[in-house]
Write a protein that holds these residues in place. Structure first.
Motif, PDB file in Angstrom:
ATOM      1  N   GLU A  32       0.521  -0.991   0.116  1.00 46.97           N
ATOM      2  CA  GLU A  32       0.307   0.016   0.074  1.00 46.97           C
ATOM      3  C   GLU A  32       0.871   1.295  -0.234  1.00 46.97           C
ATOM      4  O   GLU A  32       1.740   1.078  -0.229  1.00 46.97           O
ATOM      5  N   ALA A  33       0.087   2.510  -0.063  1.00 48.56           N
ATOM      6  CA  ALA A  33       0.639   3.788  -0.295  1.00 48.56           C
ATOM      7  C   ALA A  33       1.291   4.037   0.964  1.00 48.56           C
ATOM      8  O   ALA A  33       1.101   3.427   2.351  1.00 48.56           O
ATOM      9  N   GLY A  34       2.748   3.765   0.972  1.00 54.50           N
ATOM     10  CA  GLY A  34       3.489   4.722   2.472  1.00 54.50           C
ATOM     11  C   GLY A  34       4.130   3.307   3.357  1.00 54.50           C
ATOM     12  O   GLY A  34       4.668   3.918   4.606  1.00 54.50           O
ATOM     13  N   ILE A  35       3.966   2.396   2.383  1.00 57.45           N
ATOM     14  CA  ILE A  35       4.827   0.736   3.179  1.00 57.45           C
ATOM     15  C   ILE A  35       6.185   0.994   3.107  1.00 57.45           C
ATOM     16  O   ILE A  35       6.743   0.584   3.880  1.00 57.45           O
ATOM     17  N   GLY A  36       6.845   1.730   2.258  1.00 60.17           N
ATOM     18  CA  GLY A  36       7.936   2.115   2.366  1.00 60.17           C
ATOM     19  C   GLY A  36       8.977   1.883   0.920  1.00 60.17           C
ATOM     20  O   GLY A  36      10.394   0.634   1.504  1.00 60.17           O
ATOM     21  N   LYS A  37       8.167   1.243   0.063  1.00 60.02           N
ATOM     22  CA  LYS A  37       8.627   0.684  -1.819  1.00 60.02           C
ATOM     23  C   LYS A  37       9.825   1.744  -1.946  1.00 60.02           C
ATOM     24  O   LYS A  37      10.663   1.196  -1.836  1.00 60.02           O
ATOM     25  N   THR A  38       9.645   3.251  -1.319  1.00 61.22           N
ATOM     26  CA  THR A  38      10.348   3.546  -2.119  1.00 61.22           C
ATOM     27  C   THR A  38      11.862   4.267  -1.638  1.00 61.22           C
ATOM     28  O   THR A  38      12.920   4.325  -1.794  1.00 61.22           O
ATOM     29  N   LEU A  40      12.702   1.093   0.377  1.00 58.65           N
ATOM     30  CA  LEU A  40      13.672   0.310  -0.626  1.00 58.65           C
ATOM     31  C   LEU A  40      14.430   0.255  -1.691  1.00 58.65           C
ATOM     32  O   LEU A  40      15.754  -0.068  -1.558  1.00 58.65           O
ATOM     33  N   LEU A  41      13.659   1.737  -2.557  1.00 58.96           N
ATOM     34  CA  LEU A  41      14.679   1.546  -3.872  1.00 58.96           C
ATOM     35  C   LEU A  41      15.321   2.375  -3.494  1.00 58.96           C
ATOM     36  O   LEU A  41      17.020   2.190  -4.099  1.00 58.96           O
ATOM     37  N   GLU A  42      15.335   3.318  -2.642  1.00 59.77           N
ATOM     38  CA  GLU A  42      16.597   4.644  -2.829  1.00 59.77           C
ATOM     39  C   GLU A  42      17.996   3.396  -1.104  1.00 59.77           C
ATOM     40  O   GLU A  42      18.776   3.717  -1.640  1.00 59.77           O
ATOM     41  N   TYR A  43      17.272   2.644  -0.434  1.00 58.21           N
ATOM     42  CA  TYR A  43      18.401   1.209   0.398  1.00 58.21           C
ATOM     43  C   TYR A  43      19.082   1.642  -1.357  1.00 58.21           C
ATOM     44  O   TYR A  43      20.210   1.078  -1.077  1.00 58.21           O
ATOM     45  N   ILE A 156      22.156  -7.432 -14.550  1.00 55.52           N
ATOM     46  CA  ILE A 156      21.252  -6.360 -14.537  1.00 55.52           C
ATOM     47  C   ILE A 156      20.315  -6.689 -13.625  1.00 55.52           C
ATOM     48  O   ILE A 156      19.767  -6.993 -13.148  1.00 55.52           O
ATOM     49  N   VAL A 157      19.751  -6.203 -12.503  1.00 59.33           N
ATOM     50  CA  VAL A 157      18.699  -5.770 -11.437  1.00 59.33           C
ATOM     51  C   VAL A 157      17.534  -4.753 -11.857  1.00 59.33           C
ATOM     52  O   VAL A 157      17.953  -3.499 -12.011  1.00 59.33           O
ATOM     53  N   VAL A 158      16.767  -4.950 -11.911  1.00 63.77           N
ATOM     54  CA  VAL A 158      14.943  -4.168 -11.790  1.00 63.77           C
ATOM     55  C   VAL A 158      14.856  -4.483 -10.156  1.00 63.77           C
ATOM     56  O   VAL A 158      14.423  -5.217 -10.160  1.00 63.77           O
ATOM     57  N   LEU A 159      14.654  -3.038 -10.142  1.00 64.72           N
ATOM     58  CA  LEU A 159      13.737  -3.429  -8.463  1.00 64.72           C
ATOM     59  C   LEU A 159      12.177  -2.750  -9.529  1.00 64.72           C
ATOM     60  O   LEU A 159      12.343  -0.954  -9.258  1.00 64.72           O
ATOM     61  N   VAL A 160      11.088  -3.092  -8.576  1.00 68.24           N
ATOM     62  CA  VAL A 160       9.904  -2.153  -9.983  1.00 68.24           C
ATOM     63  C   VAL A 160       8.967  -2.216  -7.814  1.00 68.24           C
ATOM     64  O   VAL A 160       9.290  -3.491  -7.112  1.00 68.24           O
ATOM     65  N   ALA A 161       8.067  -0.797  -7.547  1.00 68.13           N
ATOM     66  CA  ALA A 161       7.822  -0.928  -6.643  1.00 68.13           C
ATOM     67  C   ALA A 161       5.600  -0.148  -7.091  1.00 68.13           C
ATOM     68  O   ALA A 161       6.169   0.377  -7.739  1.00 68.13           O
ATOM     69  N   PRO A 179       5.792  -9.042  -1.305  1.00 70.59           N
ATOM     70  CA  PRO A 179       4.763  -7.851  -0.976  1.00 70.59           C
ATOM     71  C   PRO A 179       5.281  -7.751   0.979  1.00 70.59           C
ATOM     72  O   PRO A 179       5.743  -8.289   1.091  1.00 70.59           O
ATOM     73  N   LEU A 180       5.116  -6.302   0.442  1.00 67.88           N
ATOM     74  CA  LEU A 180       5.757  -5.821   2.487  1.00 67.88           C
ATOM     75  C   LEU A 180       4.743  -5.513   2.611  1.00 67.88           C
ATOM     76  O   LEU A 180       3.300  -5.082   3.151  1.00 67.88           O
ATOM     77  N   THR A 181       4.789  -6.115   4.186  1.00 63.80           N
ATOM     78  CA  THR A 181       4.486  -5.768   5.506  1.00 63.80           C
ATOM     79  C   THR A 181       4.014  -4.843   6.546  1.00 63.80           C
ATOM     80  O   THR A 181       5.486  -3.922   6.366  1.00 63.80           O
ATOM     81  N   ARG A 182       3.530  -5.037   7.135  1.00 62.47           N
ATOM     82  CA  ARG A 182       3.323  -3.482   8.483  1.00 62.47           C
ATOM     83  C   ARG A 182       5.033  -3.490   8.810  1.00 62.47           C
ATOM     84  O   ARG A 182       4.926  -4.840   9.431  1.00 62.47           O
TER      85      ARG A 182
END
Length: 915
Positions: A32-38, A40-43, A156-161, A179-182
């Protein structure tokens, strides 16, 4: 710093490490929005300082702009486009407006995207991050998903959020997802402490986690409403974090606290179709919104301004701004934005805003949207063209215009692989159209959708009705419709209906096109053969090859030529079929025409399997299935799976055969009317294993699926059904005896006569064994289908052994064993070994697999391309892979075949370069 994401960061680290070692990997982060996907991409970006970083971010306002997302990837690397094959370079330049629009199969753009990724990874590993993929424009999403599915050994690594669940994102459906959990209470407490500098009270943390669902963004947004005393538990925080609070709701609250001018400025930015600030500022001046309203947005950390660009701190802010405004306010914002977009290169954006600002219908705006669709179509952005045309249809002022635009939208939907959507629009267009020509055009479009999505019999009926509606007004068009209906009936396995349509087309007093002549000959020839008139059928088909090889304006559509090639194999002319299919497959590869390439590979593989080139057939079938999955063409996938199942049945690869057969039969569930190829392939496996009851039942199901009320005669007419009856000791039905008798005449194909005599030999008295089988083997020489010849040798040897003639039996069984082993038919080989052992012969050690059998399907394709003289780059272009993947597979080929050079490969394995 990340909290509570140890498993996720470990997965990312593994992918990055593998990329540094030359392996590729893809991971879709879902939540869901705000769960931390972005985060993890920044990481990942921070953990990859030695890698080339590429980034794409979806943006809701650009969702209908074809290839807007892909442009973010391509534009920074435009200097490498000249290194792509010319056709790919032109397609990609046209797609992202770096060159003239290139009208092409959309897959040309997708293949070019993969090619560019491969080029960037030649000197260093690559990390591509795709954020907010759920709001990417559809063509970009499809291009990236296609590329991801073809990555192997590029580094090549592709990370998709993505916010969407897997079921709602078909373009990425086959990609590995996480899937990202709480966050739990411990991770939430550490996050709050890190952000606030205070140690939060455990009761407050529990309340925060319960209220926000452990959503990191919701947690951080909530901190803006808490005092230090409330954070540390010295004061209560009642009602500030009600259960079910989400990041989206918190943004809505923040938008609500803004002053009216700032809310109006935020609405303009949210409604804008571009990140460029200039249009919003001009619109704000017209609406008399002061400039300090934008300063307030920046101060509240809702928007950041970077030179000429405006960016939301989070995409949900734009969503909240649009939700907070009333419909009239949103229309007003779009109206003003349209008024300031006056440059010719802003025509697309202007049309979109005018559409959003329109209440009711407006033909001028509908025309503008139709022009937008034309631009998208020219760039192969068919999905974007669909959206523009659907909106144009809704704004149309009369039914005829609405029907025409829905018809055009459906045509683009088909090109985009959106068959279900195309069907809905064509049904709607049919209800609106009054003009006969439009109704016929709609019917033709609908038939194509039905034919390629599981319902060729329905497509046949639709076309027949359309042809009837024309009567004698347009004879040439009527003949074309009947020709197409015959082709659809042929795909459905209904040769009688195909014959009737073809004959009717032939009777129309008009100069027939090459397509009509070709399909008429095909249908009539195949139908005559189905009806037992094999000599007449062969004569009819003999002219098809010449018609299919025509060039110039009178050339038939390539799908008809491919059908001709497949028909040659179906009717025993597999050498001609292969000669027809090979150049067509090469042509489709060269043009990047992935839409029809799976059918071409099916036609080629059908010829290869009959010629005994089982490795080539398996490679063609495997690639057909992979490409059909990527393109979403269910019919081609079914045919490819059926062919692959047949190859595996011959080879005795039991588990793979049953798995692929099951998948094919799932595609052939009720409401589809595909031919019974998959049933027959699975039945062959069961027959080889001695599971005769299962083989009989599988064949019955295949017939009854297409013909629920089928007579026993139709069900019992299959030759493998007859053999299963004979081998299981069942009494043959009258229909079965008649099939054998019908196939014994001199007018039949050699293969039909040979198999009929084999069946007669299985049932014959001991005194007639030699006559039946020797005559069968003579026919096999003319038929030249090694697998069937080996089956006859085996059956002959079995009968001889049971008649007590062990010495004679060994001669036939040795020949059968040699042929089965050459074909790699392991189960059949084992059956033959058991028979030889029963004759008292000592069997030599079972041979190891033939060298080419050790290759995977993709390795075989690479080996074949290289043996034909292709460079690695040429092979990569032809097989829609990267150069590094070709190098990876070629290394495996050299190791498995114990060769060191291309020359050795071609010399030691001449079968690779045959044809």
């Amino acid at each position: 710093m990340l909290f509570g994401r140890t498993d996720e960061t470990h997965r990312i680290d593994e992918l990055l490490t593998a990329a540094r070692q030359g392996h590729s990997g893809v991971l879709v982060l879902r939540g869901e929005a705000g769960i931390g996907k972005t985060a993890l991409l920044e990481y990942a970006i921070g953990a990859a300082p030695d890698m080339r970083i590429c980034s794409i971010r979806g943006w809701e306002p650009e969702r209908e702009l074809a290839f807007a997302g892909l442009a973010q990837f391509v534009l920074p690397h435009r200097h490498r486009l000249d290194d792509l094959p010319p056709a790919q370079s032109r397609a990609l330049r046209g797609a992202v407006a770096l060159g003239p629009a290139e009208s092409a199969d959309r897959f040309s753009v997708y293949v070019a995207t993969l090619g560019l990724l491969g080029l960037l990874a030649e000197n260093a590993p690559v990390l591509l991050t795709v954020d907010d993929a759920h709001v990417l424009d559809a063509p970009s999403a499809e291009a990236l998903a296609f590329s991801c599915r073809r990555l192997v050994a590029e580094g090549i690594v592709v990370l998709v959020a993505s916010r969407l669940p897997e079921s709602a994102a078909p373009s990425a459906g086959a990609l590995l997802s996480l899937p990202l959990t709480r966050l739990d209470e411990d991770a939430a407490a550490r996050l709050v402490a890190q952000r606030s500098g205070l140690r939060p009270h455990r009761d407050l943390v529990r309340q925060l986690v319960r209220g926000t669902g452990g959503n990191p963004m919701a947690l951080l947004e909530t901190l803006n409403h808490l005092s230090p005393a409330q954070l540390t538990g010295r004061q209560p925080a009642p009602g500030l974090v009600p259960a079910g609070t989400t990041a989206a709701l918190l943004f809505e609250r923040r938008v609500a606290t803004l002053g009216a001018p700032a809310r109006a400025a935020l609405l303009l930015l949210a409604a804008s179709s571009s990140a460029r600030l200039s249009a919003a500022l001009e619109a704000a001046e017209i609406m008399q919104i002061p400039r300090d309203a934008f300063d307030e947005l920046e101060a509240e950390r809702l928007v950041t301004f970077d030179g000429p660009l405006a960016r939301f701190s989070h995409p949900l802010i734009a969503t909240a701004a649009l939700s907070a405004a009333g419909p009239g306010q949103r229309r007003a914002a779009h109206r003003v934005l349209a008024a300031v977009l006056i440059s010719p290169d802003q025509a697309d954006e202007r049309a979109m805003h005018l559409a959003e600002a329109t209440l009711g219908t407006n033909e001028k705006v509908a025309d503008a949207l139709e022009q937008v669709a034309g631009v998208s179509r020219a760039r192969s952005g068919y999905a974007a063209a669909v959206s523009a045309l659907e909106r144009a249809a809704a704004l149309s002022e009369d039914d005829s215009s609405r029907a025409r635009r829905l018809y055009l939208a459906a045509a683009d939907a088909q090109l985009a692989g959106l068959n279900a959507r195309a069907r809905e629009m064509l049904i709607a267009a049919d209800g609106l159209a009054r003009d006969v020509r439009m109704r016929v055009a709609v019917a033709a479009g609908r038939s194509r959708v039905e034919a390629f999505s599981g319902h060729p019999a329905l497509a046949h009926r639709i076309l027949r009705e359309a042809a009837t509606s024309l009567r004698d007004e347009e004879p040439v068009r009527r003949a074309e419709l009947l020709t197409d209906s015959a082709m659809a009936a042929l795909l459905a396995g209904d040769s009688r209906a195909a014959m009737a349509a073809a004959e009717e087309a032939e009777r129309i007093p008009a100069d027939p096109s090459a397509s009509t002549r070709l399909v008429t000959r095909l249908v009539r020839g195949i139908t005559l053969m189905h009806l037992g008139r094999h000599r007449d059928g062969v004569l009819m088909l003999s002219g098809c090859a010449a018609l299919a090889r025509r060039t110039g304006p009178d050339r038939p559509p390539i799908e008809y030529m491919l059908l001709g090639a497949a028909a040659m194999s179906w009717t025993g002319q597999h050498k001609i079929g292969r000669d027809m299919a090979l150049p067509l497959v090469d042509e489709l590869r060269g043009g990047g025409a992935l839409g029809l390439l799976p059918f071409g590979l099916y036609a080629l593989g059908s010829a290869e399997v009959r010629a005994g080139r089982i490795g080539a057939a398996q490679a063609a079938a495997t690639e057909a299935v992979e490409l059909a999955e990527a393109t979403g063409d269910v019919l081609w996938r079914y045919l490819g799976l059926s062919l692959l199942t047949l190859v595996e049945a011959i080879r005795g690869d039991v588990d793979a055969c049953r798995e692929h057969g099951r998948t094919a039969l799932e595609l052939r569930q009720e409401h589809s009317d595909y031919p019974r190829d998959a049933n027959e392939a699975v039945a062959l496996l069961e027959l080889s294993l001695g599971r005769y009851t299962e083989a009989i039942e599988c064949l019955r199901q295949g017939v009854q699926h297409l013909h629920p009320d089928a007579s026993p005669d139709l069900v019992d007419s299959n030759r493998d059904m007859i053999e299963a009856y004979l081998r299981s000791g069942r009494e043959l039905t009258g229909a079965m005896r008649q099939v054998i008798a019908d196939h014994l005449g001199p007018a039949n194909l050699a293969i039909d006569v040979a198999v009929a005599r084999r069946l007669r030999g299985l049932a014959a008295a001991a005194t007639n064994i030699d006559e039946c089988f020797e005559s069968a083997l003579k026919e096999h020489v003319a038929a030249a289908i090694p697998f069937e010849t080996a089956r006859t040798h085996l059956a002959y040897g079995e009968r001889l052994r049971r008649a007590g003639r062990r010495v004679d039996a060994r001669i036939q069984l040795r020949l059968a064993l040699e042929m089965f082993e050459r074909l790699g038919a392991t189960v059949w080989s084992e059956r033959t070994r058991q028979e030889l052992t029963a004759t008292g012969e000592s069997i030599r050690t079972r041979p190891t697999a033939l060298p080419l059998e050790r290759l995977t399907a993709q390795e075989y394709q690479v080996a074949r391309a290289v043996a034909h003289g292709a460079t690695n780059r040429e092979a990569a272009s032809a097989l829609f892979l990267s150069t590094k993947t070709i190098e990876f597979h070629l290394g495996n080929v050299y190791r498995k075949l114990s060769v060191r050079t291309r020359t050795e490969l071609a010399v030691q394995h001449p079968e690779l370069s045959a044809g």
